[in-house]
Design a protein around this motif. Structure first.
Motif, short mmCIF file in Angstrom:
data_model
loop_
_atom_site.label_atom_id
_atom_site.label_comp_id
_atom_site.label_asym_id
_atom_site.label_seq_id
_atom_site.Cartn_x
_atom_site.Cartn_y
_atom_site.Cartn_z
N MET A 150 0.80 47.28 4.39
CA MET A 150 -0.02 46.09 4.41
C MET A 150 0.72 44.84 4.89
O MET A 150 0.12 43.91 5.41
CB MET A 150 -0.59 45.82 3.00
N GLY A 151 2.02 44.82 4.72
CA GLY A 151 2.79 43.65 5.16
C GLY A 151 2.41 42.42 4.38
O GLY A 151 2.36 42.43 3.15
N SER A 152 2.13 41.32 5.08
CA SER A 152 1.85 40.05 4.42
C SER A 152 0.38 39.88 4.06
O SER A 152 0.00 38.86 3.49
CB SER A 152 2.27 38.89 5.34
N LEU A 153 -0.46 40.85 4.39
CA LEU A 153 -1.88 40.73 4.07
C LEU A 153 -2.09 40.92 2.57
O LEU A 153 -1.62 41.89 1.98
CB LEU A 153 -2.70 41.77 4.83
N GLU A 154 -2.83 40.00 1.97
CA GLU A 154 -3.14 40.08 0.55
C GLU A 154 -4.62 40.39 0.41
O GLU A 154 -5.46 39.50 0.39
CB GLU A 154 -2.80 38.75 -0.15
N ILE A 155 -4.95 41.67 0.34
CA ILE A 155 -6.35 42.06 0.23
C ILE A 155 -6.51 43.10 -0.87
O ILE A 155 -5.67 43.97 -1.04
CB ILE A 155 -6.90 42.60 1.57
N ALA A 320 -14.33 43.12 15.34
CA ALA A 320 -14.03 43.23 13.90
C ALA A 320 -14.36 41.91 13.23
O ALA A 320 -13.76 40.88 13.57
CB ALA A 320 -12.56 43.60 13.68
N THR A 321 -15.30 41.93 12.32
CA THR A 321 -15.73 40.71 11.64
C THR A 321 -15.03 40.59 10.29
O THR A 321 -15.11 41.50 9.46
CB THR A 321 -17.25 40.71 11.43
N ILE A 322 -14.33 39.48 10.08
CA ILE A 322 -13.66 39.22 8.81
C ILE A 322 -14.62 38.43 7.92
O ILE A 322 -15.03 37.33 8.28
CB ILE A 322 -12.36 38.42 9.03
N PRO A 323 -15.00 38.99 6.77
CA PRO A 323 -16.00 38.31 5.93
C PRO A 323 -15.43 37.05 5.29
O PRO A 323 -14.22 36.93 5.08
CB PRO A 323 -16.35 39.36 4.87
N PRO A 324 -16.30 36.08 4.95
CA PRO A 324 -15.83 34.86 4.28
C PRO A 324 -15.34 35.17 2.87
O PRO A 324 -15.68 36.20 2.28
CB PRO A 324 -17.08 33.97 4.26
N LEU A 325 -14.55 34.26 2.32
CA LEU A 325 -13.93 34.48 1.02
C LEU A 325 -14.96 34.61 -0.09
O LEU A 325 -14.74 35.34 -1.07
CB LEU A 325 -12.97 33.32 0.72
N ARG A 326 -16.10 33.94 0.03
CA ARG A 326 -17.12 34.01 -1.02
C ARG A 326 -17.73 35.40 -1.13
O ARG A 326 -18.37 35.72 -2.14
CB ARG A 326 -18.22 32.98 -0.74
N GLU A 327 -17.56 36.24 -0.11
CA GLU A 327 -18.08 37.60 -0.16
C GLU A 327 -17.03 38.62 -0.58
O GLU A 327 -17.32 39.83 -0.64
CB GLU A 327 -18.65 37.99 1.22
N ARG A 328 -15.84 38.17 -0.90
CA ARG A 328 -14.74 39.07 -1.30
C ARG A 328 -13.86 38.37 -2.33
O ARG A 328 -12.65 38.20 -2.13
CB ARG A 328 -13.95 39.51 -0.08
N ARG A 329 -14.48 37.98 -3.43
CA ARG A 329 -13.76 37.21 -4.44
C ARG A 329 -12.62 38.00 -5.08
O ARG A 329 -11.72 37.40 -5.68
CB ARG A 329 -14.73 36.72 -5.51
N GLU A 330 -12.67 39.33 -4.98
CA GLU A 330 -11.58 40.14 -5.54
C GLU A 330 -10.24 39.81 -4.89
O GLU A 330 -9.18 40.09 -5.46
CB GLU A 330 -11.87 41.63 -5.36
N ASP A 331 -10.27 39.23 -3.68
CA ASP A 331 -9.03 38.91 -2.97
C ASP A 331 -8.40 37.60 -3.45
O ASP A 331 -7.24 37.33 -3.14
CB ASP A 331 -9.30 38.80 -1.46
#
Length: 472
Positions: A150-155, A320-331
């Motif tokens: 994953m490297g620096s990605l925090e997901i 590739a569509t990156i969803p907004p933060l409000r749709e992935r609050r777990e992150d």
């Protein structure tokens, strides 16, 4: 024109895969290629001799590109819907003699089949994604490899993990990737990670913000120049950003802001694999992987004439569509902790987030996405006098208001020797347990938590929870 020249022109019109129209300066159709009949729905004999004004009024040309050239006197490119319902990209060029518009030469390319193929690809991609979700073993193995790479990605969210898996699969190829999403969602971070996953990881990663370079400097910065190409040019010349990306990845951010003349030049580079510096006559071969990003709707930009359709199709290979933060609050927890660690290193202090901050972080909508979250955390870090970070005041920039009228309770404090992951899992379990007693269905819980219903089902199963069935 000699007989030979006439024969050459006739052969080009008769055999071209594109559909040609030759129109005089008043709009009368002088000749069309044979294939135009099938696309535009009229026999060749009927098209020849009519006017583009009549054809537009009849709905055969919607709109007429030749009329646009007559109006502007300049080359035009646009998308048409023909009378037969087919979508074509049309390009027309004026022919001036002694300053007078004498002819208009236009050609169109049928994109209907290409659009159908793209729609079919999108459907297959969706089905493949659903298959991965249903298949346990293979997906789990690939998911475990993703954690290690994953490297620096925090997901943490399922949405983002699925996106990361897609990008990791296509990374070894040289296919162009189009990253879509709102401003601040992390398109640049994903572009860098895609480069690290690719076979070009040892090469340079050149990032260009197309909106930040003035239009009058864009060509020299992107394509470079030879010595003496213009006043003020460096004595030794300069390699452009396209050449600097040799053997690596070129990331064009805000591609929707690229000026139309530069779009034409970029398209030629993509097609030919070579670049021509300003003031040079010798093309130079270039080899890079292209990744582009935008927060705009490029299809609408094409329809409004602000973006070339042929370039759009060249770029839209792997969207590739990156969803907004409000749709992935777990992150949010992982993003916040990573940002806090960077702030502590930058300012040389070790601060922690107060427990009361988490309810605001998790409940806010963050219209500016990850960038806004990071800015808010930095304001909170700087405005907190001690080692516990409190929320900044409203005047200093509190997080966006929550969409729900219900204010969540402050989460419990961490217990001794409890790590962040265990703490968050405990809080999640407590919240879900309370909602299982309060709400009647997983759909109601999903609406309350602003996550998908399948995510609720997975979380309840993970924590061994069930919804309480209340007697009527």
């Amino acid at each position: 024109m000699s007989d030979i020249d006439r024969a050459v022109v006739s052969t080009i019109v008769e055999t071209a895969s594109d559909h040609f129209f030759i129109v005089d300066g008043d709009g009368r159709v002088l000749d069309v290629s044979p294939g135009a009949a099938a696309v535009y729905g009229l026999p060749r004999e009927q098209l020849v001799g009519s006017t583009v004004q009549e054809l537009e009024a009849q709905g055969v040309l919607r709109p007429s590109i030749s009329l646009e050239v007559i109006r502007t006197g300049r080359p035009v490119q646009l998308m048409q819907v023909t009378g037969t319902g087919r979508r074509v990209i049309a390009e027309a060029h004026p022919v001036h003699v002694d300053g007078r518009l004498e002819r208009i030469v236009s050609r169109s390319r049928d994109l209907t089949d290409l659009q159908l193929l793209q729609d079919e690809y999108a459907l297959l991609q969706k089905r493949f994604s659903e298959h991965l979700k249903r298949s346990g073993a293979g997906a789990g193995h690939e998911d475990g490899q993703l954690d290690e790479a994953m490297g620096s990605l925090e997901i943490r969210s399922d949405l983002m993990r699925e996106l990361a898996l897609l990008l990791k699969r296509v990374a070894p190829s040289d296919a162009t990737v189009l990253l879509l999403g709102e401003s601040g969602v992390g398109k640049s971070a994903f572009a860098k990670q895609l480069h690290r996953w690719s076979r070009r990881r040892q090469g340079p990663f050149i990032e260009v913000n197309c909106a930040a370079i003035p239009e009058n400097l864009f060509e020299s910065e992107m394509f470079g120049y030879q010595p003496g190409a213009f006043s003020g040019a460096a004595r030794q010349g300069k390699a452009g950003l396209l050449e600097q990306a040799e053997g690596g990845t070129l990331f064009l951010d805000e591609i929707g802001e690229l000026p139309l003349p530069m779009q034409t030049k970029l398209l030629k580079v993509i097609q030919d694999g070579s670049v021509l510096r300003l003031g040079d006559t010798r093309p130079r071969r270039v080899d890079f992987r292209l990744v582009v990003a935008t927060n705009q709707d490029l299809a609408r930009r094409v329809e409004s004439g602000g973006f070339r359709l042929d370039l759009y199709y060249r770029l839209n290979v792997i969207p590739a569509t990156i969803p907004p933060l409000r749709e992935r609050r777990e992150d949010i927890p992982a993003l916040a902790e990573a940002c806090l660690e960077r702030l502590n290193q930058r300012y040389g202090q070790h601060k922690l987030l107060h427990g009361s901050v988490w309810s605001e972080l998790m409940g806010s909508d963050w219209p500016g996405n990850v960038r806004e979250l990071e800015n808010w955390l930095e304001r909170a870090w700087l405005s907190s006098p001690d080692e516990l970070i409190q929320s900044p005041t409203r005047g200093d920039g509190a997080p966006p208001a929550m969409t729900s009228a219900v204010t969540p309770a402050i989460p419990p404090s961490m217990v001794a020797e409890e790590g962040l992951a265990a703490y968050l899992a405990r809080v999640e379990c407590e919240v879900l347990a309370a909602l299982c007693q309060e709400l009647p269905s997983t759909y109601a819980i999903a609406e309350r938590l602003w996550i998908s219903q399948p995510s609720v089902v997975r979380k309840l199963k993970r924590h061994g929870l069930r919804i309480e069935r209340r007697a009527d």
